[in-house]
Motif scaffolding. Structure first.
Motif, PDB file in Angstrom:
ATOM      1  N   ILE A  20       4.146  -5.371   3.699  1.00 18.25           N
ATOM      2  CA  ILE A  20       5.557  -5.188   3.340  1.00 18.25           C
ATOM      3  C   ILE A  20       6.102  -6.426   2.638  1.00 18.25           C
ATOM      4  O   ILE A  20       7.015  -6.317   1.800  1.00 18.25           O
ATOM      5  N   ALA A  21       5.553  -7.601   2.929  1.00 19.23           N
ATOM      6  CA  ALA A  21       5.989  -8.812   2.228  1.00 19.23           C
ATOM      7  C   ALA A  21       5.630  -8.722   0.753  1.00 19.23           C
ATOM      8  O   ALA A  21       6.430  -9.068  -0.128  1.00 19.23           O
ATOM      9  N   VAL A  22       4.423  -8.237   0.468  1.00 17.33           N
ATOM     10  CA  VAL A  22       4.012  -8.056  -0.931  1.00 17.33           C
ATOM     11  C   VAL A  22       4.904  -7.026  -1.609  1.00 17.33           C
ATOM     12  O   VAL A  22       5.342  -7.204  -2.747  1.00 17.33           O
ATOM     13  N   ALA A  23       5.190  -5.935  -0.906  1.00 22.23           N
ATOM     14  CA  ALA A  23       6.016  -4.876  -1.493  1.00 22.23           C
ATOM     15  C   ALA A  23       7.424  -5.375  -1.802  1.00 22.23           C
ATOM     16  O   ALA A  23       7.993  -5.046  -2.854  1.00 22.23           O
ATOM     17  N   GLN A  24       7.992  -6.175  -0.902  1.00 25.61           N
ATOM     18  CA  GLN A  24       9.354  -6.680  -1.132  1.00 25.61           C
ATOM     19  C   GLN A  24       9.371  -7.676  -2.289  1.00 25.61           C
ATOM     20  O   GLN A  24      10.289  -7.649  -3.126  1.00 25.61           O
ATOM     21  N   ALA A 324      10.368  -0.629  -4.940  1.00 22.51           N
ATOM     22  CA  ALA A 324       9.744  -1.010  -3.679  1.00 22.51           C
ATOM     23  C   ALA A 324       8.464  -0.230  -3.389  1.00 22.51           C
ATOM     24  O   ALA A 324       7.627  -0.680  -2.615  1.00 22.51           O
ATOM     25  N   GLY A 325       8.303   0.946  -3.982  1.00 23.09           N
ATOM     26  CA  GLY A 325       7.096   1.726  -3.732  1.00 23.09           C
ATOM     27  C   GLY A 325       6.961   2.158  -2.293  1.00 23.09           C
ATOM     28  O   GLY A 325       5.870   2.114  -1.717  1.00 23.09           O
ATOM     29  N   THR A 326       8.077   2.602  -1.680  1.00 22.14           N
ATOM     30  CA  THR A 326       8.042   2.924  -0.252  1.00 22.14           C
ATOM     31  C   THR A 326       7.065   4.044   0.076  1.00 22.14           C
ATOM     32  O   THR A 326       6.479   4.056   1.161  1.00 22.14           O
ATOM     33  N   THR A 327       6.857   4.985  -0.853  1.00 25.74           N
ATOM     34  CA  THR A 327       5.901   6.071  -0.595  1.00 25.74           C
ATOM     35  C   THR A 327       4.515   5.519  -0.342  1.00 25.74           C
ATOM     36  O   THR A 327       3.850   5.873   0.639  1.00 25.74           O
ATOM     37  N   LEU A 328       4.071   4.631  -1.233  1.00 24.22           N
ATOM     38  CA  LEU A 328       2.744   4.046  -1.078  1.00 24.22           C
ATOM     39  C   LEU A 328       2.702   3.091   0.106  1.00 24.22           C
ATOM     40  O   LEU A 328       1.708   3.045   0.840  1.00 24.22           O
ATOM     41  N   VAL A 329       3.767   2.334   0.323  1.00 18.45           N
ATOM     42  CA  VAL A 329       3.793   1.400   1.453  1.00 18.45           C
ATOM     43  C   VAL A 329       3.587   2.136   2.769  1.00 18.45           C
ATOM     44  O   VAL A 329       2.764   1.739   3.605  1.00 18.45           O
TER      45      VAL A 329
END
Length: 459
Positions: A20-24, A324-329
């Protein structure tokens, strides 16, 4: 930065926090909150924020967009289970006078009614619901139907607005109040609301070519609310994920939830990477079949996925319109947890008691010359397996009348009966008209079309 956990190993927690750090950071989102549910409990939550030393807790609300549709679908299935409607009913039977009169309720749930994807302008997600005061304002006159009903999956936000209106018509009160009383309160989801309640995140658009932000409007979308109005939290959505995985008789039985998870139409792609059931999105990711939903509204994205096989679910919420790409996260949080800590199988245990009649049914059976094996499971359930492999293996649920109902694969919904001879002994099994006998094509009198009187021969 927060990193709360319960029972997960330190290496797993680190991997989840890193993801999640990478995603943010790479998604340039003001904040990102996430959680992992294992066997019905929130076992990890984490968050990253643009503000040093401060990140949202699992109790901070985000707008969840089209995840709202999963809640509306459960309300409709509750009406069906109470006998107030049938999924095959045309909408006009209960809510006449809309452009979708001929669409069935099942088609609206599965986005196969052929309705337009969006309302007439202006864009409903960024404008107040007062601009669309009536159901007639949700679809463009003369252009509401884009495809023949039942032909294909065509996502329709107004279709779910009509389902929310259907709930209101049959319950006699606003759909949000019905949701609170019948679903949210029984599940303990008191932080899931139609409008934001403190503490909640603000929604932002992040400039695509510069690290600057623009606040997004927080609108009440009115009649379009059932398509994407709800706000919720990681903690509340963990409860929702647990419910979607196992059901809760206070809200909706597990059998009805299983119905929601089954594909309502064929996949859009030959690789079967995505599909849609009755209010639930289906996704195949790295060999896992997931169900849940994604969501987006101006300033927010959200995703919730459940892996029944792994006993896992994951939630990812962000407060940026894109990036953010929440689906993939969320899917990757499931993968990471499963890889670091594979699900332990339940210990084998013998049945608590022996039913001699059921025990006598176990072992080999034959459909013609096709060898099958019948195994006794817990709760008087049976499992029929093709000894040569193939897709006609199925599990069966015991019914009070002494029959069994197929739960999966070819025999889903079909009835298995034990047929007895005049002396009370078991003659054969009848499975949706298929005759299963203890010997290949025998005894002759019970075989459809009979058998050659000379029996088995050498040629």
């Amino acid at each position: 930065m927060t990193d709360q956990s319960d029972e997960l190993l330190p290496t797993t927690r680190r991997a989840l926090l890193h993801r999640i750090a990478v995603a943010q950071a790479e998604g340039r989102t003001p904040s990102l909150a996430a959680g992992v549910v294992r066997d019905g409990r929130l076992v990890w939550s984490g968050a990253r924020s643009m503000i040093d030393g401060h990140a949202p807790t699992p109790d901070v609300q985000y707008r969840i967009g089209s995840l709202t549709k999963t809640f509306v679908a459960v309300l409709v299935l509750r009406l069906r289970d109470e006998g107030l409607l049938d999924l095959a009913d045309p909408l006009a039977r209960h809510l006449p006078g809309t452009p979708a009169d001929g669409a069935t309720i099942a088609q609206l749930l599965a986005h196969t009614a052929g309705l337009a994807a969006e309302t007439p302008g202006p864009w409903w997600e960024r404008t107040d619901g007062s601009l669309r005061p009536g159901l007639d304002d949700l679809l463009e006159p003369g252009a509401a139907i884009k495809h023949p009903a039942g032909r294909l999956h065509h996502y329709s936000n107004p279709g779910y607005a009509l389902l929310g209106a259907l709930v209101e018509r049959l319950r006699g009160e606003p759909w949000g109040e019905v949701l609170r009383r019948e679903v949210l309160a029984p599940l303990g989801m008191d932080r899931t609301t139609l409008l934001p309640e403190h503490p909640h995140a603000g929604g932002f658009a992040v400039h695509p070519w510069a690290d600057v932000m623009l606040p997004e409007p927080l609108t009440d979308t009115g009649l379009m609310g059932p398509a994407g109005q709800l706000w919720s939290t990681v903690a509340d959505l963990a409860r929702w994920a647990a419910f979607l995985a196992a059901g809760d008789d206070k809200v909706l039985a597990a059998d009805s939830l299983a119905e929601m998870r089954r594909p309502a139409t064929g996949p859009d792609d030959t690789a079967w990477t995505s599909g849609y059931g009755l209010g639930l999105q289906l996704r195949r990711h790295e060999g896992r079949v997931l169900c849940g939903h994604t969501g987006s509204m101006p300033g927010f994205t959200a995703a919730l996925w459940v892996s029944d096989e792994d006993g896992l679910a994951a939630i990812a919420l962000s407060n940026a319109t894109t990036g953010a790409g929440t689906t993939l996260v969320a899917t990757q949080l499931i993968t990471l947890t499963a890889e670091h800590e594979p699900r332990l199988p339940e210990p084998w245990r013998p049945l608590p008691e022996v039913d001699e009649e059921l025990l006598a049914l176990t072992g080999p059976w034959y459909w013609g010359t096709s060898a099958q094996a019948l195994r006794l499971r817990a709760d008087r359930g049976l499992e029929l397996t093709s000894l040569a492999g193939g897709a006609r293996s199925s599990r069966f649920r015991a019914e009070p009348d002494g029959t069994w109902t197929g739960l999966d694969n070819y025999y889903t919904g079909e009835t298995l009966r034990v047929v007895r001879a005049a002396d009370g002994t078991v003659s054969h099994l009848d499975l949706g008209s298929f005759v299963l006998t203890r010997e290949p094509y025998g005894p002759a009198p019970v075989i459809p079309g009979d058998v050659d009187p000379q029996g088995w021969q050498a040629f």
